[in-house]
Design a protein around this motif. Structure first.
Motif, PDB file in Angstrom:
ATOM      1  N   UNK A  68       0.829  -1.199   0.000  1.00  0.00           N
ATOM      2  CA  UNK A  68       0.000   0.000   0.000  1.00  0.00           C
ATOM      3  C   UNK A  68       0.872   1.261   0.000  1.00  0.00           C
ATOM      4  N   UNK A  69       1.871   1.274   0.864  1.00  0.00           N
ATOM      5  CA  UNK A  69       2.765   2.437   0.938  1.00  0.00           C
ATOM      6  C   UNK A  69       3.532   2.625  -0.361  1.00  0.00           C
ATOM      7  N   UNK A  70       3.996   1.536  -0.957  1.00  0.00           N
ATOM      8  CA  UNK A  70       4.724   1.605  -2.213  1.00  0.00           C
ATOM      9  C   UNK A  70       3.820   2.154  -3.317  1.00  0.00           C
ATOM     10  N   UNK A  71       2.605   1.655  -3.398  1.00  0.00           N
ATOM     11  CA  UNK A  71       1.661   2.128  -4.412  1.00  0.00           C
ATOM     12  C   UNK A  71       1.283   3.582  -4.182  1.00  0.00           C
ATOM     13  N   UNK A  72       1.104   3.984  -2.931  1.00  0.00           N
ATOM     14  CA  UNK A  72       0.779   5.379  -2.612  1.00  0.00           C
ATOM     15  C   UNK A  72       1.907   6.297  -3.032  1.00  0.00           C
ATOM     16  N   UNK A  73       3.123   5.875  -2.763  1.00  0.00           N
ATOM     17  CA  UNK A  73       4.299   6.662  -3.123  1.00  0.00           C
ATOM     18  C   UNK A  73       4.410   6.809  -4.641  1.00  0.00           C
ATOM     19  N   UNK A  74       4.192   5.716  -5.366  1.00  0.00           N
ATOM     20  CA  UNK A  74       4.258   5.763  -6.827  1.00  0.00           C
ATOM     21  C   UNK A  74       3.174   6.655  -7.403  1.00  0.00           C
ATOM     22  N   UNK A  75       1.965   6.618  -6.826  1.00  0.00           N
ATOM     23  CA  UNK A  75       0.885   7.451  -7.319  1.00  0.00           C
ATOM     24  C   UNK A  75       1.173   8.927  -7.071  1.00  0.00           C
TER      25      UNK A  75
END
Length: 83
Positions: A68-75
């Motif tokens: 979730x954190x990785x995806x949030x950061x990428x977004x």
């Protein structure tokens, strides 16, 4: 600038069984080691006897949280770059 992220267990991709275990736990031994990375703090396994199902839920939650954190950061990066 610090950013606050609020999420619910339903935001994490993990089994319903693990979500129920996490919801019913008084203490969840997950530690943030960087703003984008969490680990299971296995040191707590010495102080309290956790069942294998609880341990599995903690690990599953940690993996889901990191994703979730990785995806949030990428977004966010895409948003800042206008892509």
């Amino acid at each position: 600038m610090k950013r606050k992220i609020e999420l619910q267990l339903n935001d994490l991709e993990m089994s319903e069984e693990s979500k129920k275990i996490i919801e019913n736990s008084n203490f969840i031994p997950i530690m943030m080691i960087t703003p984008k990375s969490a680990i299971v703090d296995e040191g707590w396994f010495i102080f309290k006897k956790y069942s294998d199902n609880e341990k599995k839920a903690f690990y599953e939650c940690t993996i889901a949280l990191n994703e979730y954190l990785n995806n949030s950061s990428n977004n966010l990066k895409k948003g800042y770059n206008g892509k």
